[in-house]
Design an enzyme around this catalytic site. Sequence first.
Site, PDB file in Angstrom:
ATOM      1  N   ASP A  12       0.814  -1.221   0.000  1.00  0.00           N
ATOM      2  CA  ASP A  12       0.000   0.000   0.000  1.00  0.00           C
ATOM      3  C   ASP A  12       0.844   1.266   0.000  1.00  0.00           C
ATOM      4  O   ASP A  12       0.427   2.307   0.514  1.00  0.00           O
ATOM      5  CB  ASP A  12      -0.966   0.036   1.209  1.00  0.00           C
ATOM      6  CG  ASP A  12      -1.762  -1.232   1.329  1.00  0.00           C
ATOM      7  OD1 ASP A  12      -2.251  -1.697   0.284  1.00  0.00           O
ATOM      8  OD2 ASP A  12      -1.886  -1.769   2.445  1.00  0.00           O
ATOM      9  N   HIS A  40      -4.250  -2.109  -6.268  1.00  0.00           N
ATOM     10  CA  HIS A  40      -3.664  -0.798  -6.533  1.00  0.00           C
ATOM     11  C   HIS A  40      -4.813   0.142  -6.858  1.00  0.00           C
ATOM     12  O   HIS A  40      -5.693  -0.209  -7.638  1.00  0.00           O
ATOM     13  CB  HIS A  40      -2.815  -0.821  -7.800  1.00  0.00           C
ATOM     14  CG  HIS A  40      -1.556  -1.604  -7.685  1.00  0.00           C
ATOM     15  ND1 HIS A  40      -0.699  -1.508  -6.619  1.00  0.00           N
ATOM     16  CD2 HIS A  40      -0.974  -2.449  -8.554  1.00  0.00           C
ATOM     17  CE1 HIS A  40       0.340  -2.290  -6.841  1.00  0.00           C
ATOM     18  NE2 HIS A  40       0.204  -2.879  -8.000  1.00  0.00           N
TER      19      HIS A  40
END
Length: 425
Positions: A12, A40
Site C-alpha cells: 500500500d 492498486h
Amino acid sequence: MLTAITGVNWGDEGKGRMVDLLSEQYDIVVRYQGGNNAGHTVINEKGKFILNLLPSGILRETTVNVMGNGMVIDLEHLVHEIENLRRGGIAISPENLKISERAVICMPYHKLLDCYEEDRLADAKYGSTRRGIAPVYGDKYMKKALRMGDLFHPETTKARLADIVAYKNLTIEGVYGRPPVSADDMWAWLVEYGDILKPYICDAGLYLDKAAKAGKNILFEAQLGALRDIDFGIYPYTSSSPTVSAYAPVGAGIPGRRLDQAIGVMKAYSTCVGEGPFVCELHGEEARALREAGGEYGAATGRPRRVGPFDAVASRYGVRMQGASQLALTKLDVLGGFETLRVCTHYVVDGQRTDRFPAGERLLRAKPVYEAVPGWGCDISGCRTWQQLPAAAQRYVQMLEEAVGCRVRYISVGPAREACLVRGC
Ligand code: GDP
C-alpha cells in the site's frame, strides 16, 4: 531498460500510482507475483480504477501488459476486472494484455480453504484476505495446481482436475468437516471463465525475451512490499510469494535477464493491513487522525489499515532487500496537517538498542525509539518542484533518505497522476 518498481514497506505504498506515472516511458508493464489479494488504486484523467490482477499499465493505450508465470490468477475475478475496466472506457485486447501459460489458476476451492483455515485459527489468524492465495501457492509447490496453458488441453486437464479435487476433498471433509467440492462444478467454472481468457494466454517469457532483445523498455510491478515477502518479510504474516525485485525476471519468465534499476516505493509514514508485528503502531485518537488524513482503508478489502510514524529500521531493511537504487516517497502531503512528526530511528529489543530489523520472535518484542521532527503544517499538494516544498518538508525528506541510505528521486504529494515532483539526480 529493465526496471522494477517495488514496495519498501508492508504494501500500500502507492506502487500502482507510481507505475501509472512512470509507465509512460515503458513499452511493457509486467506483474510478476501475487494474485488478487491486494489492490492498486490508480487515479488519472480517465477516472478512478482499482486493479487487483491487471498490471497498472493497462490504463495507458500504448502499453502492453503481461501477467507473468509468478502470478496466481482467479479467472472469475480477472474476467470481472476486465469487464469493469471496459465499462470505464479502457480498451483491453490480446494486443495489450498477455497472460503467461505458466501462471497458476486460483480455483474456488482455494478461496474456501483460505476461509476454513482462517476460521480454524480464530484469534491467531494470519489476516489473510481470504482470496485463496496461500492455498494456491501451496498447491503450486505440491504440484497439485492447474496452469493457464492447461485450458488448451481439456481432456487431460479434466482428468487431472478430478484427481486434484479428490485430493482437496480429503482436507475439506477430513480436516475441516465441510461439504466436499464437486469436480463437475469446478470444471464448469474453469470452462466458463477460461474460455473468455484463452485468447490472452501465450508464452509470455518468450514474448518478453524478444522484447528485451529488441531494446524495449520493460517495467516490473510488484504487489505488496518487502516486509510481506515470503522469505524476507514478517513470516508467517507475509504474502505467499516473493515480492522482492530480484524475483521480477523469474516471475516474469525471463530468469536469465538482469534488472537495470530498482525503484523502491516508500511511504512517508507507516501503514500495515492485516495481522503481524508492526512496531510503530499508533492507537486511539492519534491513529484515527493519521488514518483519516491518509484515507488508509484497504483497496482490495476496505479494511482499516493500521498506521504509525515512519519506521526507519523497517524501511532501511526494505530498501536493502529490494536492492533499491532510488526511491519514490509517497503521501508526503498527508502529513501536512500535523504540527510535529515522529520518526522511529531505532528499536529496543530485550533492553538493547538496535538499528537492525529483527526476524521472528525478536521482532514481537521490539519497541520503537522516536525522534521528534517539526512538521510543516500546511497543504503541499500543489507543489510540483523541490523548491516549492516548505523547508521543514525538505528536511523531513532528507532525514528519511539519510536514515534509509537511498536517494529520494520522486516525491508524490497527491493521488492524481501529475501530483508528483521529480528531483534532479
Ligand atoms: P499500492 O498497492 O502500493 O499501489 O497502494 P494502494 O493503491 O493500496 O494505496 C495507495 C493509496 O494512496 C491509493 O488510494 C492512492 O490513490 C493513494 N495515493 C498514492 N500516492 C498518494 C500521495 O502521494 N498522496 C495521497 N494523498 N494519496 C496517494
